[in-house]
Design a protein around this motif. Sequence first.
Motif, short mmCIF file in Angstrom:
data_model
loop_
_atom_site.label_atom_id
_atom_site.label_comp_id
_atom_site.label_asym_id
_atom_site.label_seq_id
_atom_site.Cartn_x
_atom_site.Cartn_y
_atom_site.Cartn_z
N GLY A 1 36.57 -8.92 -41.39
CA GLY A 1 35.52 -9.79 -41.98
C GLY A 1 36.09 -11.28 -41.31
N ILE A 2 37.37 -11.44 -41.32
CA ILE A 2 37.82 -12.96 -40.82
C ILE A 2 37.34 -13.07 -39.50
N ILE B 1 48.48 -8.25 -45.10
CA ILE B 1 48.04 -9.35 -45.87
C ILE B 1 48.56 -10.78 -45.08
N SER B 2 49.85 -10.49 -44.76
CA SER B 2 50.50 -11.21 -43.75
C SER B 2 49.75 -11.79 -42.51
N VAL B 3 49.50 -10.56 -41.82
CA VAL B 3 48.39 -10.74 -40.53
C VAL B 3 47.27 -11.44 -40.96
N LEU B 4 46.31 -11.14 -41.96
CA LEU B 4 45.04 -11.76 -42.26
C LEU B 4 45.27 -13.15 -42.51
N ILE B 5 46.26 -13.49 -43.49
CA ILE B 5 46.52 -14.94 -43.83
C ILE B 5 46.83 -15.58 -42.43
N ALA B 6 47.57 -15.00 -41.38
CA ALA B 6 47.83 -15.74 -40.05
C ALA B 6 46.41 -16.00 -39.48
N LYS B 7 45.70 -15.00 -39.59
CA LYS B 7 44.37 -15.24 -39.12
C LYS B 7 43.46 -16.28 -39.35
N VAL B 8 43.64 -16.42 -40.88
CA VAL B 8 42.89 -17.80 -41.50
C VAL B 8 43.61 -18.71 -40.97
N LYS C 1 61.98 -19.68 -50.74
CA LYS C 1 63.50 -20.24 -51.49
C LYS C 1 63.57 -19.48 -52.88
N VAL C 2 62.68 -18.75 -53.37
CA VAL C 2 62.97 -18.22 -54.76
C VAL C 2 63.93 -17.19 -54.71
N GLN C 3 64.31 -16.65 -55.84
CA GLN C 3 65.48 -15.87 -55.97
C GLN C 3 64.90 -14.26 -55.85
N ASP C 4 63.64 -14.16 -56.28
CA ASP C 4 63.03 -12.81 -56.35
C ASP C 4 63.13 -12.36 -55.06
N ASP C 5 63.85 -11.35 -54.90
CA ASP C 5 63.94 -10.57 -53.65
C ASP C 5 62.50 -10.11 -52.82
N LEU C 6 61.66 -9.52 -53.64
CA LEU C 6 60.38 -9.26 -53.20
C LEU C 6 59.42 -10.33 -52.60
N GLN C 7 59.46 -11.15 -53.66
CA GLN C 7 58.64 -12.34 -53.29
C GLN C 7 59.05 -13.31 -52.13
N GLN C 8 60.65 -13.46 -52.00
CA GLN C 8 61.15 -14.16 -50.69
C GLN C 8 60.88 -13.32 -49.40
N HIS C 9 60.83 -12.04 -49.44
CA HIS C 9 60.76 -11.38 -48.41
C HIS C 9 59.36 -11.35 -47.93
N ARG C 10 58.19 -11.30 -48.94
CA ARG C 10 56.95 -11.13 -48.27
C ARG C 10 56.47 -12.45 -47.74
N ALA C 11 56.94 -13.69 -48.48
CA ALA C 11 56.65 -14.95 -48.20
C ALA C 11 57.13 -15.34 -46.70
N LEU C 12 58.38 -14.56 -46.53
CA LEU C 12 59.14 -14.82 -45.20
C LEU C 12 58.33 -14.06 -44.07
N LEU C 13 57.71 -13.05 -44.46
CA LEU C 13 57.19 -12.17 -43.72
C LEU C 13 55.79 -12.79 -43.15
N THR C 14 55.12 -13.47 -44.35
CA THR C 14 53.96 -14.22 -44.04
C THR C 14 53.98 -15.65 -43.16
N PHE C 15 55.42 -16.17 -43.22
CA PHE C 15 55.93 -17.38 -42.73
C PHE C 15 55.76 -16.94 -41.03
N TYR C 16 56.42 -16.00 -40.78
CA TYR C 16 56.63 -15.27 -39.58
C TYR C 16 55.30 -15.33 -38.83
N HIS C 17 54.63 -14.42 -39.61
CA HIS C 17 53.17 -14.12 -39.10
C HIS C 17 52.26 -15.43 -38.67
N VAL C 18 52.37 -16.45 -39.55
CA VAL C 18 51.71 -17.72 -39.33
C VAL C 18 52.08 -18.62 -38.44
#
Length: 972
Positions: free
Chosen positions: A69-70, A109-116, A137-154
């Motif tokens: 849809g994007i 989700i990372s890819v679609l955020i990058a498309k937007v 920067k957060v300490q939570d492993d999962l959240q940190q990884h997903r944010a970093l993954l999105t950061f890369y795709h963006v």
Amino acid sequence: MDLNSASTVVLQVLTQATSQDTAVLKPAEEQLKQWETQPGFYSVLLNIFTNHSLDVNVRWLAVLYFKNGIDRYWRRVAPHALSEEEKTSLRAGLITNFNEPVNQIATQISVLIAKVARVDCPRQWPELIPTLVESVKVQDDLQQHRALLTFYHVTKTLASKRLAADRKLFYDLTSSIYSFACSLWNHHTDTFLQQICTGDEAAAANSLERTLLSLKVLRKLTVHGFVEPHWNAEVMGFLHAVFERLKQFLECSRSIRAESICRDRLEKTIILFTKVLLDFLDQHPFSFTALIQRSLEFSVSYVFTEAGEGVVFEQFIVQCMNLIKMIVKNYAYKPSKNIEDSSPETLEAHKIKTAFFTYPTLMEICRRLVTHYFLLTKEELTMWEEDPESFTVEETGGDSWKYSLRPCTEVLFIDIFHEYNQTLTPVLLEMVHSLQGSTNMENTNAILIKDAVYNAVGLAAYELFDSVDFDQWFKNQLLAELQVSHDSYKPIRRRVIWLIGQWISVKFKSDLRPVLYEAIRNLLQDRDLVVSINNLSFGLHMYDFEFRTDQFLPYLESMFTLLFQLLQEVTQCDTKMHVLHVLSCVIERVNMQIRPYVGCLVQYLPLLWKQSEEHNMLRCAILTTLIHLVQGLGADSKNLYPFLLPVIQLSTDVSQPPHVYLLEDGLELWLVTLENSPCLSPELLRIFQNMSALLELSSENLKNCFKIINAYIFLSSSEFLQMYAADLCRSFCELLKDITTEGQVQVLKVVENVLKVSPVLGPQMFQPLLPSVFRGILDGERYPVVMSTYLGIMGRVLLQNARFFSLLLSQMACELGQEVDQILGNMIEMWVDRMDNITQPERRKLSALALLSLLPSLNSVIQDKFCGIINISVEGLHDVMTEDSETGTYKDCMLMSHFEEPKVTEDEEPPTEQDKRKKMLALKDPVHTVSLQQFIYEKLKAQQELLGEQGFHALMETVDTEIVAQLQEFLQ
């Protein structure tokens, strides 16, 4: 779409869309398609795929529909675009939480955020990057990884934008986050190294994943985020740090088990380090100057010395070699012949290269490449023994030199040898001299070393031209080695014939060819050996300009038979293609001489075609073989029609998927089939139904399409034009609306050929095209080649169908609202004025005949243009009249009285059936049957009789006296 009420319905339909039952699946897909443009639909999808309690497959599907849809509806200008309110809500929802537990969904989700982000960041979405920076920067492993993954795709997506305004935005973004990205990468890298030291592999694997992602971000920022990165200390600091980190990671590999999860990620990270350097060198060669010395020292150390033992792996070696190669070959680092024309940056880079590549360094690289990397491995020898065909495909590298070790080492050797040939030639020659004489059959290593050195001499053939007496080497050493039958010597026999193939187009005496053919014939009887020679066609030197058919004919039958047997025996697609290529070369070179031997191949090809239904590249090879077969068989190729014509039909039918691969060769086969056809069969005529769609394609194949149309016209104009003239005329009218000048000329040449073969019916069949030709002449068409063709067409009509010309003249007068005589006068005037546009002697004579055909006449306009008509006629006489040295009289050199079979020498191709048809057509063409000298005389005599002596004398006085004198000389 109301969110509360719609969520349940959409969830239900998405669940149905994951069903394996098509009766349930299809209606669900249709319903989802209808909802795509409904306001609120994407908000519902967001709620569904962020709800971790729902079925994974349903959430996965919701993400995919959102992502699609994007692409379709996010941009403001798109039909059914999403409202700004909904987009604002969706953007906020997408970056609320980075806690997706499923890896595949997290990536989507990372890819679609990058498309937007590609569309909206930073102007409509300024909070995206700050949110991502805080989230990593957060300490939570999962959240940190997903944010970093999105950061890369963006980052990856924004770096790929190429418009100047977008580049500026990315430069600004990079400058604001580069320091943070560097510290993030350093933090994760240090954490990983510490955890490896303490033996905590599970934690190290997680840290390594973050190291990899942060390095991917830095790669994009470093390579695409700066105009002149060498002025930025932080960038250069990071790049220098890459070498230190590489060493640390390579050392780490010693302590990590091969089967460990860390091992694979570690190697990926090491390769990514090298990609950073390669990309930076590619995009910023002058900024890389400060890194040349270190890059070369690092790469050469790990690849060509003991430093790399136990730590390097194949893909890393390939990357290091590519780095050396890119520095050696880089155009930016090569000074001009005139040193003053070189930039200081170029001279500095060249100085660093020269200082590094000393004689000892080059010698060590050369020796190591040849005696280490060129050696056949035990695994390769085993594969050759067990499956020779697979061995050949594997050895040639499959994909490309960039990614496979053996081709990569060979390309590096070629490039370094080319760059430093004066230094390296003595090194290689010394290696060759040390191998002269016989080799111990039991010494496998000595045999493999010889194979490697011969490989090097073959690769460097052009550089060694002046340094190696190849003919003597062949006679004194290589020929004897080809005749050694010991099984362990097979690598040398294979390499020697390959080596000869490399040198044959460089330096190889003609009188040695028969000895070579004898050796090749013997080799062809060893199937396992011959399928492993990946340039056998060059061994047969079919592209060699010194090839002599008479030398090859004594070996033709046996070689062709052995090659055909090999074609039947081999099983792999690549090998069959290779053998077919060699057979095609043989057929092409010996032409008609192949006829007694092709029966078996002709019978086998239909079976091979059927078997290769799923292998389009093999079918392309079959088409090429058929092309040469048809040319070799000539008119006898009609016996192939039951197989040949369906093949052409399929290959040139644009509604059939295989046409994408087969069309180019299919058109070539169609053309040679027509050129060699003795007559037009109904099946051959029927294939032309494919042409209409081909003309609509307007592709690079259009030129061959026109050649095919012309071939049909020459083959059987009456049958062909009766069936297809109307369709062709319509296609041409459409084509001429939007076509290049060259394409326009091709269309017009077809019309000209139609008029040539059918002067009475031709003008009627292509009548819709002729007014535009007439207008082009009157308007003084600015392109000489187009004007020349216009005049050729009008000349045919005027000379050979005067009645139709009169009707066309009346039509043009009516369309333009002018008198017939005025139109005729303007046409003659433009014709005379633009006669120099016509360069072909045939067309120049045609123009003279055509304009003279207007005489005799009492028409005042024609008499007014009489001077111009005579001028053109005398020009035509100068073009076509040759003086007989014995009698002193002139004769028209274009006249043909009868057809003679041309005498063909051994090196010439025999005339095709089409060549003969063109000759026969010329015997009916006024250009070749009417003497221009006689025609002028008769027309002037008739004009004189019409006007009387006094009137004719007054008319002749309008002509320049010099022209009259030349005319009288020709008419004596």
